[in-house]
Design a protein around this motif. Sequence first.
Motif, PDB file in Angstrom:
ATOM      1  N   ILE A 132       0.748  -1.228   0.005  1.00  9.73           N
ATOM      2  CA  ILE A 132      -0.081   0.096  -0.033  1.00  9.73           C
ATOM      3  C   ILE A 132       1.032   1.114   0.193  1.00  9.73           C
ATOM      4  O   ILE A 132       0.398   2.103  -0.644  1.00  9.73           O
ATOM      5  N   SER A 133       2.143   1.314   0.734  1.00  6.36           N
ATOM      6  CA  SER A 133       2.966   2.123   0.942  1.00  6.36           C
ATOM      7  C   SER A 133       3.434   2.800  -0.359  1.00  6.36           C
ATOM      8  O   SER A 133       3.846   3.962  -0.849  1.00  6.36           O
ATOM      9  N   ILE A 134       3.899   1.527  -1.311  1.00 12.77           N
ATOM     10  CA  ILE A 134       4.626   1.975  -2.601  1.00 12.77           C
ATOM     11  C   ILE A 134       3.729   2.806  -3.505  1.00 12.77           C
ATOM     12  O   ILE A 134       4.214   3.500  -4.278  1.00 12.77           O
ATOM     13  N   SER A 195       2.515   7.674   6.861  1.00 13.73           N
ATOM     14  CA  SER A 195       3.116   8.769   6.501  1.00 13.73           C
ATOM     15  C   SER A 195       3.347   9.130   5.059  1.00 13.73           C
ATOM     16  O   SER A 195       3.159  10.242   4.511  1.00 13.73           O
ATOM     17  N   GLN A 196       3.083   8.062   4.245  1.00 14.87           N
ATOM     18  CA  GLN A 196       3.393   8.221   2.833  1.00 14.87           C
ATOM     19  C   GLN A 196       1.750   8.547   2.363  1.00 14.87           C
ATOM     20  O   GLN A 196       2.090   9.628   1.369  1.00 14.87           O
ATOM     21  N   GLY A 199       1.994  12.315   2.964  1.00 14.47           N
ATOM     22  CA  GLY A 199       2.783  13.043   1.946  1.00 14.47           C
ATOM     23  C   GLY A 199       2.027  13.290   0.572  1.00 14.47           C
ATOM     24  O   GLY A 199       2.306  14.426   0.026  1.00 14.47           O
ATOM     25  N   PHE A 200       1.654  12.237   0.068  1.00 11.92           N
ATOM     26  CA  PHE A 200       0.934  12.071  -1.223  1.00 11.92           C
ATOM     27  C   PHE A 200      -0.383  13.218  -1.002  1.00 11.92           C
ATOM     28  O   PHE A 200      -0.403  13.981  -2.127  1.00 11.92           O
ATOM     29  N   LEU A 201      -0.946  13.364   0.142  1.00 12.34           N
ATOM     30  CA  LEU A 201      -2.165  14.327   0.092  1.00 12.34           C
ATOM     31  C   LEU A 201      -1.792  15.467   0.194  1.00 12.34           C
ATOM     32  O   LEU A 201      -2.399  16.600  -0.703  1.00 12.34           O
TER      33      LEU A 201
END
Length: 441
Positions: A132-134, A195-196, A199-201
């Motif tokens: 999911i993180s990737i 956390s990713q 950052g993406f949002l």
Amino acid sequence: MKKVLNISFPAILELTLYNFLSVFDMMLIGKCGGSSEVSEIGICNNIFNTFLNIFIFTGICIGITTLASQSYGAVRYKDANEYAETGFFIGIIISILVGIFIYINTDKILIIAGIKRANLIHTAKIMRVLCISIVFNMNINVINSIVRSYGNMIEPFKISIYVSISKIILDFFIIFGFKGYVSAAYGAAIASVLSQLIGFLFDYYYVVKVSTDIRINLLLKINLKKIIELLKLSIPSSCEEAAYSLSRLICTFIIMRAGTVAFAANEIANSIESVSFMPGTGFGMVATALVGISYGRKDFKGLKRSANECFYYSLILMMSLAIVFAFGSEFLVKFFINEKLTMKYAAICLSIGAFEQPTIALSMVFSNALKGMGDTKTPFIVTTISSCLIRLPFTFIFIHILNKPIYYVWWITVIEWCVDGIMMWACFNLKVKKIKQHKEY
């Protein structure tokens, strides 16, 4: 000179923060879970970084940065924005497909990697969470490459701050707050996803609502011509990274079969040494953007000056870190693990790593400078030669066949980077000379 430093500084800080997260995770997991959990998270990170680098970081991101920066430098702002939108679309598709592929084939990949049956279930759980993180990680990199192509290095740095702060807070909250319920490695994986996502949002909101230069249209029109142009640059660059990363991943699998101590020592030394990659990677990204802009403006002197300055600054920083690795390896390793044999081998590996720093700087900067000029094929050929003819066969011979200690791998990589760096530098200068002779500028 001032322009290169002003643009490079935020890029290096951004990469340093991301690298700090990786080092911090390894330290936390090493202290809480020992060599076994370090090995588990290490193999998962190696697999994910391979996919991330091949398809996104040195794949589609290079295509976006090169074409968008060249268009921006030539004052073709509409083209630059179309490349940005097209690259974003491709990035979303690739990240989802890669995430699904790894999730479905997790067990098979880990078995190939050499994970022992006893550790397979737990490692697979970690890997599936990271799937999911990737997706978020890949798209952060895509959006950041779009922003950098316009010469903006500040916004990606801000995103790295948001990701770093949230990751550290979540690491402590999950690992220690749910101690006894989740392992350190599994807790760190959950923290990475959250956390990713944060950052993406923030990144996505910037390019859709905030930026005045870049506007990503949610209802973008698919431009087949732009897709083909992006893929023409991205595919050779992806192949270059594939040659390097896959050979490195296969070597990781070979090392893993040498035992937990050897693998953990190698991962710890790699985690510490990766700090020195930040100047090379940061100035390399800047070289791609500045060379691309100069190429679009047909500024030959500016093109060569930017590449050389990026190399000089990168060399100074990486040589400073090389001194630290050479004389402080034992001290640095103590922060990661308490097991004496693992510490011993990790320290030896790290001290050897000091010798490869100059040629890593040479390779990273001039490889990216070539890509800024639109040449992604040459770095692919050079990397294929150095990775597949030096790193892979010699690692197999010395570790798998001759059963030599893990630090032999590090002497092999010293030779590999030397060959790679000199060839990248020579190819860049030959290309510049050829362009000058043909009066393309």
